[in-house]
Each structure stands twice: as structure tokens, then as C-alpha cells.
Motif scaffolding. Structure first.
Motif, PDB file in Angstrom:
ATOM      1  N   ARG A 175       8.792  -0.055   5.063  1.00 32.21           N
ATOM      2  CA  ARG A 175       8.433  -0.031   3.639  1.00 32.21           C
ATOM      3  C   ARG A 175       9.116   1.120   2.920  1.00 32.21           C
ATOM      4  O   ARG A 175       9.684   0.953   1.838  1.00 32.21           O
ATOM      5  N   ASP A 176       9.066   2.300   3.525  1.00 33.53           N
ATOM      6  CA  ASP A 176       9.607   3.489   2.875  1.00 33.53           C
ATOM      7  C   ASP A 176      11.112   3.383   2.654  1.00 33.53           C
ATOM      8  O   ASP A 176      11.651   3.931   1.691  1.00 33.53           O
ATOM      9  N   GLN A 177      11.795   2.685   3.543  1.00 29.95           N
ATOM     10  CA  GLN A 177      13.239   2.542   3.422  1.00 29.95           C
ATOM     11  C   GLN A 177      13.639   1.523   2.366  1.00 29.95           C
ATOM     12  O   GLN A 177      14.763   1.529   1.886  1.00 29.95           O
TER      13      GLN A 177
ATOM     14  N   ASN B  98      10.479   2.162  -3.565  1.00 29.64           N
ATOM     15  CA  ASN B  98      10.664   3.398  -4.317  1.00 29.64           C
ATOM     16  C   ASN B  98       9.454   4.313  -4.240  1.00 29.64           C
ATOM     17  O   ASN B  98       9.292   5.212  -5.064  1.00 29.64           O
ATOM     18  N   ILE B  99       8.572   4.078  -3.262  1.00 31.25           N
ATOM     19  CA  ILE B  99       7.413   4.948  -3.106  1.00 31.25           C
ATOM     20  C   ILE B  99       7.899   6.329  -2.683  1.00 31.25           C
ATOM     21  O   ILE B  99       8.614   6.470  -1.700  1.00 31.25           O
ATOM     22  N   THR B 100       7.541   7.330  -3.436  1.00 29.67           N
ATOM     23  CA  THR B 100       7.994   8.681  -3.132  1.00 29.67           C
ATOM     24  C   THR B 100       7.028   9.366  -2.187  1.00 29.67           C
ATOM     25  O   THR B 100       5.867   8.994  -2.068  1.00 29.67           O
TER      26      THR B 100
ATOM     27  N   PHE C   9       0.842  -1.188   0.000  1.00 28.32           N
ATOM     28  CA  PHE C   9       0.000   0.000   0.000  1.00 28.32           C
ATOM     29  C   PHE C   9       0.884   1.247   0.000  1.00 28.32           C
ATOM     30  O   PHE C   9       2.071   1.178   0.296  1.00 28.32           O
ATOM     31  N   ALA C  10       0.282   2.386  -0.311  1.00 30.42           N
ATOM     32  CA  ALA C  10       1.068   3.609  -0.466  1.00 30.42           C
ATOM     33  C   ALA C  10       0.626   4.727   0.473  1.00 30.42           C
ATOM     34  O   ALA C  10       0.971   5.882   0.256  1.00 30.42           O
ATOM     35  N   PHE C  11      -0.117   4.412   1.529  1.00 30.53           N
ATOM     36  CA  PHE C  11      -0.545   5.465   2.447  1.00 30.53           C
ATOM     37  C   PHE C  11       0.647   6.004   3.233  1.00 30.53           C
ATOM     38  O   PHE C  11       1.645   5.311   3.443  1.00 30.53           O
ATOM     39  N   GLY C  12       0.516   7.246   3.645  1.00 32.53           N
ATOM     40  CA  GLY C  12       1.574   7.890   4.407  1.00 32.53           C
ATOM     41  C   GLY C  12       1.116   8.290   5.796  1.00 32.53           C
ATOM     42  O   GLY C  12       0.082   7.834   6.292  1.00 32.53           O
TER      43      GLY C  12
ATOM     44  N   TRP D 217       2.901   2.162  11.869  1.00 37.83           N
ATOM     45  CA  TRP D 217       3.884   3.200  11.547  1.00 37.83           C
ATOM     46  C   TRP D 217       5.269   2.597  11.334  1.00 37.83           C
ATOM     47  O   TRP D 217       5.973   2.962  10.386  1.00 37.83           O
ATOM     48  N   LEU D 218       5.657   1.658  12.187  1.00 35.37           N
ATOM     49  CA  LEU D 218       6.963   1.013  12.032  1.00 35.37           C
ATOM     50  C   LEU D 218       7.029   0.229  10.723  1.00 35.37           C
ATOM     51  O   LEU D 218       8.047   0.263  10.016  1.00 35.37           O
TER      52      LEU D 218
END
Length: 219
Positions: free
Chosen positions: A207-209, A212-214, A144-147, A201-202
Motif C-alpha cells: 500500500r505504502d509503495q 500517497n499516504i504519508t 486504511f492508514a495505520f502504520g 505488514w506485506l
């Protein structure tokens, strides 16, 4: 096939896996709302109608997750900012509430049994299905791509749900042995919501690390 390969993004993103999870979660959602039938009727008869939405916690969690899996299958492209934000919030709700209610239900069943409530086959079925909810929620954060913004809104909704549940007495019906332990159940519920948010959140940070999700693609 080992456990790590089953947990990999490559495996989880295969369409047959997504379809399997989509239908199993959809059927589980339908069954879950049916499971809450009597409590929904009771709430309709004894509470304001607006409280109905806060009654079926686990089915609504699996509904959010089912819709999120549908996003992966059909890949709709939101044409407006509102559509993009709504998609991200649903994804975040699908994860947070699946983890929260997946474990919460198991704890309530086991705690009730520990205090003397009998356990039948349905209880074991519920434990298995709810554990699966929590596991799939954590695993699919990477797809998923939620922030942070969507996660914050999902967290607020989940705590609002807790607040209405225990202030208006529309929390899920508990094993009879837990009726006199409502304060402890309430404290655990609010605390576990916070832990579920932290776990999400963790997982999101992990995932973010590694993807390539910007930041521009997130909300």
C-alpha cells in the motif's frame, strides 16, 4: 466486471460497497456474539470476569473491521492525538484479527472433520463467512492508514489473546475430535498469528509503495 476490478480501490471505496460490507459485518458480529453465548455464560460462571473479553475471538475481529468500515463511511476527524492513535489501532486490529481468525476457524472446522467430526450446513456457512473475513481484511489494507506502530500494538494484543486463551482455557470451543490435539492447536494458533501479522505488514508495505499516504498520516 472482472476479478481485478472488484479488487480495485476504486470499486471497494464505492459507498454502496462500503455500506454492504458494513451491514454484513455488523450482522455477522451480532450473530457471532450470539454463537458464543453458551461459552460466555460458562466463562462467567467458572472464570474471572476479566477473561470474558478474550472469549469471542471472531466476533470481536469482525467488530473491529465493522468499525473500520464505519470510519471510511463517516470519515470522522480525530481531534486529539489519542483519537488518531485509537483509530489506527482499530484499523490494524480489524485487519490482523480478520485474517487470523478468518483462516483459523476454517482450519479448525476442516481439521475436526478430517478427524471424524460431522459437518453440517452451519459449518459450511462458517467456512464461507470466515474466508470472507480474511479476504476483506487483506483487500482493505489499502484503504486504511495505520502504520507500523499500530500494527505492532495490534500484534501484541492478538498474541496476548492467544496467551490467555490457552493458559486460562478460554479458547474457542473446538470440534470434539480436536480436544486431544490441543497442543497442536495451540502451536498452530500462535504460528498463524505471526503469519497473519506478516501478511498484514506485506500488504501495508505494498500500500505504502502505491499510494500517497504519508508517514506523518500514519501511526
Amino acid at each position: 466486471m472482472n476479478l481485478l476490478s472488484v479488487m480495485s480501490i476504486r470499486f471497494l471505496s464505492q459507498r454502496w460497497v462500503l455500506w454492504l460490507l458494513f451491514w454484513s459485518n455488523l450482522l455477522g458480529t451480532i450473530y457471532g456474539y450470539y454463537w458464543y453465548k453458551n461459552q460466555l455464560i460458562y466463562t462467567w460462571e467458572h472464570h474471572p470476569a476479566w477473561q470474558l473479553i478474550f472469549v469471542p475471538d471472531s466476533p470481536t475481529a469482525s467488530l473491529f473491521f465493522t468499525i473500520s468500515i464505519g470510519f471510511l463511511l463517516f470519515r470522522p476527524q480525530p481531534r486529539t492525538l489519542f483519537g488518531m492513535i485509537a483509530k489506527r489501532i482499530i484499523e490494524a486490529l480489524g485487519v490482523v484479527t480478520s485474517i487470523k481468525y478468518g483462516i483459523w476457524a476454517c482450519v479448525m472446522i476442516v481439521a475436526g472433520a478430517y478427524l471424524g467430526s460431522p459437518m453440517g450446513w452451519q459449518d459450511w456457512m462458517l467456512i464461507g463467512s470466515h474466508l470472507a473475513m480474511a479476504v476483506e481484511g487483506l483487500l482493505f489494507v489499502r484503504l486504511f492508514a495505520f502504520g507500523s506502530a499500530a500494527l505492532t500494538l495490534a500484534s501484541c494484543w492478538t498474541w496476548l489473546n492467544d496467551t490467555v486463551d490457552y493458559s486460562a482455557a478460554v479458547y474457542p470451543w473446538l470440534p470434539y475430535t480436536l480436544v486431544n490435539e490441543l497442543t497442536a492447536v495451540c502451536i498452530f494458533t500462535f504460528t498463524w498469528t505471526g503469519i497473519s501479522v506478516a501478511m498484514t505488514w506485506l500488504a501495508m508495505r505494498y500500500r505504502d509503495q502505491r499510494t500517497n499516504i504519508t508517514k506523518e498520516a500514519m501511526f
